[in-house]
Write an enzyme that holds these catalytic residues in place. Structure first.
Site, mmCIF file in Angstrom:
data_model
loop_
_atom_site.group_PDB
_atom_site.id
_atom_site.type_symbol
_atom_site.label_atom_id
_atom_site.label_comp_id
_atom_site.label_asym_id
_atom_site.label_seq_id
_atom_site.Cartn_x
_atom_site.Cartn_y
_atom_site.Cartn_z
ATOM 1 N N TRP A 1 0.845 -1.203 0.000
ATOM 2 C CA TRP A 1 0.000 0.000 0.000
ATOM 3 C C TRP A 1 0.875 1.246 0.000
ATOM 4 O O TRP A 1 1.899 1.308 0.683
ATOM 5 C CB TRP A 1 -0.887 -0.026 1.234
ATOM 6 C CG TRP A 1 -1.766 1.154 1.424
ATOM 7 C CD1 TRP A 1 -2.870 1.485 0.714
ATOM 8 C CD2 TRP A 1 -1.614 2.172 2.416
ATOM 9 N NE1 TRP A 1 -3.434 2.637 1.205
ATOM 10 C CE2 TRP A 1 -2.679 3.084 2.247
ATOM 11 C CE3 TRP A 1 -0.693 2.410 3.439
ATOM 12 C CZ2 TRP A 1 -2.841 4.205 3.048
ATOM 13 C CZ3 TRP A 1 -0.856 3.514 4.242
ATOM 14 C CH2 TRP A 1 -1.914 4.396 4.045
ATOM 15 N N LYS A 2 0.459 2.232 -0.797
ATOM 16 C CA LYS A 2 1.177 3.505 -0.809
ATOM 17 C C LYS A 2 0.553 4.463 0.182
ATOM 18 O O LYS A 2 -0.598 4.867 0.021
ATOM 19 C CB LYS A 2 1.166 4.138 -2.200
ATOM 20 C CG LYS A 2 1.805 5.533 -2.183
ATOM 21 C CD LYS A 2 1.939 6.134 -3.539
ATOM 22 C CE LYS A 2 2.303 7.607 -3.497
ATOM 23 N NZ LYS A 2 3.147 8.049 -2.402
ATOM 24 N N GLU A 3 1.320 4.841 1.174
ATOM 25 C CA GLU A 3 0.845 5.805 2.148
ATOM 26 C C GLU A 3 0.804 7.198 1.531
ATOM 27 O O GLU A 3 1.612 7.538 0.670
ATOM 28 C CB GLU A 3 1.761 5.807 3.374
ATOM 29 C CG GLU A 3 1.263 6.646 4.526
ATOM 30 C CD GLU A 3 2.108 6.469 5.767
ATOM 31 O OE1 GLU A 3 1.811 7.106 6.791
ATOM 32 O OE2 GLU A 3 3.069 5.678 5.709
ATOM 33 N N GLY A 4 -0.151 8.018 1.966
ATOM 34 C CA GLY A 4 -0.254 9.381 1.456
ATOM 35 C C GLY A 4 0.952 10.222 1.818
ATOM 36 O O GLY A 4 1.592 10.029 2.849
#
EC number: 3.2.1.37
Length: 847
Positions: A478-481
């Site tokens: 998952w790409k964190e903001g």
């Protein structure tokens, strides 16, 4: 004000925009259209062309095109604002530069109630979106403009008094006198000239005019000329002297004198003040505003009083209609379906998966529906991972808790779909407010340390479960903001570097495992998605799958707005887009087909980018990001699940509902039987309507005969058919104008687009002649709704075990069995109330 709120206008074909807001402040702005303000609650101070007006509840005011205005409101107010496109308005009015006096705070007019009713009805039509609503709105607009033309048209300043003709027999004479003035005001006309035109004496005309107009002839003529002059002053660069001459003033001195009496300043100074505001406004094209969300129930209550039908005394919220749909399907025309939606269910957070109650809930789900993978996050959280002696050179990890979770999943025939990374546990109250936040680990790892942990974990899993099993697992990165928890900045170098290192590490050990990401959110990250795809292609990054989370919202941007609430344990944050502008808020999407449209767009973007991504997984979806929303407990959720699964049937490689049990969202406020969490099963183990929707979907056959909006027909053979019908109701337009404002439990079913029943008449053609046994399952508010049964028990707080057991027994869909004789065709009728879902199991009876 359109540049404040233009993103909330859904239908560009209509020349009108309408909004419900609480208004604290809208700074100086020039009206580019024609706008109505309708005060439903509280008070407003409106300044138009330097004139102040105090508006109270039920007051309505019109701001003409070209007016300079400011608005200030009390904290507790509720305002309906409606803008009409100026080009459309002028085309219909057929008057150049007309002005209208529609301001109930300064004068009386019996037709103000008609204006109020039309504004409320337009809002109602917008909210319900029934068939042909756009024609109805256009009809209402023409009615509104007719009223303005006949009863409110002036060419005067706002201080001008409305005509009060006491004797209707003189109406024609008054109209002729006023018409003469309007046609000749720019010339040097006198009382004698007007009297001559009407064949009257000047003395009689003077007295007549004063009695019937409430002012002297000279005062009326001067204020009329002044109003015309003010328009030229604001809208043109003509000299003040020329404007005075153009509008019938004998000289500049006379113009200045009359102007100062009304505006307490000179024409030149007035123009200077207005131009300063114009320059400021035009330079930024952004209007500083403080506009906040409204209370939905309060809005409906306030608007309803203005749109009651006097003939049958029914209120708009009680309006019902039946929609009939005829379906014909040939059973020999079919295609195979894989039901890829069944590939994934979310159990939530890994540590919750160790709880015996959640494990029981997931077991119950799996017994009925039989998913293939269970997705979970926080696998390396402090609760799941035990560390060895950190003083030695090599850290030892204890994976015992992770083993227990994966062992349990295998015991109920589920495989792991693991979300990697340091993703926190977050529970949202509404879209802009987090009620719970906790980082998965307090131990910040370097990339080298994270890869070391991952390598040890992969070797451990192979030794425990075998290479063949681990080869079938999925790993999501998952790409964190960048600016906040989920909002991307548009820069992906760090993420792609991390992804590539994770990918290489896992593939080196388990080449067949599937690795993907980034957990793309269409509602907040769509602007950056093309750039993400470009960088994936540029860096030759391989993704085995693209992961997407779908929550139906629209992003409303405002460079002057900051976040309204603080994040617990995160501090005060402000979302920003890739240009560095602040993001105002997320509003519920008005599009009932949101997931279908977004997924179609994403697939198209991937194709156009020429990036090879073999699989697309919707790893999360739901109707709201809120973990405290009544929709999660009601029959609405059943129809929502049925619609979204069937709209996107086999269009993606999974369609993972977030999440399986309310246990994952328990906090100290979770004392009631229901608290609006997203689970398919309540914390007390009672199946919610969403569970039954999935159970019905799980009964469908593997051959698709036909599907459409509201239904699907499948078959298992030429002797067995399955049908699902549903009556989905989207959130109405009122509700989508606000940020998921809270509603009472009793009023909850009022926040949907309409209360229409839906009738299906389904004809199956080509079926074998004979007798068919039909088992029907009915899921609606009376059958299978824990929410409604709890309301019937007065939503009691201190519910007891025997009462929970009772609800478990009665909160089930209704089952009926009947027989139908067929001669090469078979007909079924399905009548559905709002949010109802029906399932039909049709079996040929051998004799």
């Amino acid at each position: 004000m359109s540049n404040i709120r233009q993103s909330t206008n859904e239908n560009s074909n209509l020349p009108v925009m309408i909004f419900l807001n609480k208004v604290k402040k809208i700074s100086s702005n020039i009206q580019k259209n024609v706008e109505f303000l309708f005060v439903l609650k509280g008070e407003l101070e409106v300044i138009i062309n330097n004139q102040k007006y105090k508006l109270s509840e039920s007051d309505v005011i019109l701001i003409n095109n070209g007016d300079v205005f400011e608005i200030y409101g009390e904290e507790e107010n509720l305002i309906l604002l409606m803008e009409i496109d100026n080009d459309f308005f002028n085309d219909v009015v057929k008057r150049e530069q007309s002005l209208f006096l529609c301001n109930s705070s300064i004068n009386d007019n019996e037709h103000y109630d008609d204006i109020r009713s039309i504004l409320a009805k337009v809002m109602y039509e917008y909210s319900n979106r029934e068939y042909g609503y756009d024609y109805k709105i256009m009809s209402l607009l023409y009615d509104l403009i007719y009223l303005l033309n006949v009863h409110f048209v002036i060419a005067d300043d706002y201080k001008m008094q409305s005509l009060d003709i006491k004797n209707s027999k003189y109406t024609d004479r008054i109209n002729k006198i006023v018409s003469y003035i309007k046609q000749n005001y720019y010339q040097q006309i006198s009382l004698q000239d007007v009297a001559d035109s009407q064949y009257l004496t000047p003395e009689y005309l003077s007295k007549f005019f004063k009695i019937h107009m409430g002012m002297t002839f000279s005062k009326y003529l001067n204020e009329f000329r002044l109003a015309q002059a003010v328009k030229e002053l604001i809208r043109t660069d003509i000299s003040v002297t020329k404007i005075a001459m153009n509008n019938g003033f004998p000289n500049l001195v006379a113009f200045n004198k009359i102007f100062k009496e009304v505006y307490d300043t000179t024409p030149a100074e007035y123009r200077s003040q207005v131009r300063k505001k114009q320059i400021k406004t035009n330079a930024s094209e952004k209007v500083e505003s403080e506009v906040t969300k409204v209370d939905y129930n309060q809005a409906v209550e306030k608007l309803t009083r203005y749109v009651e039908d006097e003939k049958d005394e029914k209120k708009i919220v009680d309006y019902k209609e039946i929609n009939n749909i005829n379906v014909e399907a040939d059973i020999y025309t079919s295609k195979p379906i894989a039901h890829t939606w069944r590939n994934l269910i979310n159990l939530g957070y890994a540590q919750d998966g160790l709880r015996s109650d959640l494990q029981q809930h997931l077991t119950d789900i799996q017994n009925k529906i039989k998913f293939k993978y269970a997705r979970f996050q926080g696998i390396f959280s402090d609760e799941m991972l035990s560390y060895g002696d950190e003083n030695i050179n090599e850290v030892n990890y204890n994976f015992t808790k992770i083993d227990k979770l994966i062992d349990f999943l295998y015991s109920i025939n589920l495989k792991p779909f693991i979300e990697l990374g340091n993703k926190a546990k977050v529970l949202n109250l509404v879209s802009d407010k987090v009620m719970y936040f906790r980082n998965s680990s307090e131990k910040q790892k370097t990339l080298k340390e994270a890869l070391d942990l991952l390598e040890k974990f992969m070797f451990h899993c192979i030794n425990r479960y075998g290479i063949n099993e681990v080869s079938q697992w999925y790993f999501e990165i998952w790409k964190e903001g960048d600016n906040d928890y989920v909002f991307w900045s548009g820069h992906f170098e760090n993420y792609l570097n991390t992804f590539q290192n994770y990918y290489n590490m896992i593939k080196e050990i388990v080449p067949e495992a599937k690795i993907g990401g980034p957990g793309f959110n269409p509602e907040v990250n769509m602007k950056q998605f093309n750039e993400f795809l470009k960088q994936v292609k540029k860096t030759s990054t391989k993704l085995d799958f693209l992961s997407i989370s779908i929550y139906p919202y629209e992003l409303i941007e405002d460079s002057k707005a900051e976040k309204l609430s603080k994040r617990n344990n995160i501090g005060s944050k402000a979302y920003k887009n890739d240009e560095g502008e602040y993001l105002n808020h997320l509003l519920p999407s008005k599009d009932r087909n949101y997931s279908k449209l977004k997924l179609d767009k994403i697939r198209k973007m991937v194709k156009e980018a020429e990036v090879n991504i073999p699989e697309i997984h919707v790893t999360e979806y739901n109707s709201s990001i809120s973990h405290r929303h009544p929709a999660n407990d009601t029959t609405f959720k059943a129809a929502f699940i049925a619609k979204n699964i069937l709209d996107n049937l086999d269009e993606t490689d999974s369609f993972g509902y977030w999440f399986c049990s309310d246990v994952s969202g328990e906090l100290k406020d979770s004392k009631n039987l229901l608290y609006g969490d997203m689970g398919l099963i309540s914390a007390n183990g009672i199946n919610k309507p969403g569970f039954y929707a999935y159970e019905m979907l799980g009964k469908l056959g593997n051959d698709l005969v036909q599907k459409g909006d509201g239904y699907i027909i499948t078959k298992k053979s030429l002797y067995n058919f399955e049908i699902i019908t549903y009556n989905y109701k989207h959130f109405d337009y009122f509700y989508c104008l606000s940020e998921e404002t809270p509603v009472t439990l009793e009023q909850y079913y009022n926040i949907y687009e309409n209360q229409e029943n839906l009738n299906f008449s389904i004809l199956l053609k080509g079926v074998k002649k004979g007798r068919y046994r039909i088992k029907k399952y009915v899921l609606n508010r009376e059958h299978g709704s824990i929410f409604d049964e709890w309301l019937n028990m007065n939503a009691i707080f201190n519910i007891k075990k025997d009462e929970i057991d009772y609800l478990k027994q009665i909160c089930i869909p209704k089952q009926t069995v009947f027989y139908v004789e067929s001669i090469e065709e078979l007909r079924l009728e399905s009548c559905l109330s709002p949010h109802e879902v029906n399932f039909y199991e049709i079996t040929f009876e051998y004799s």
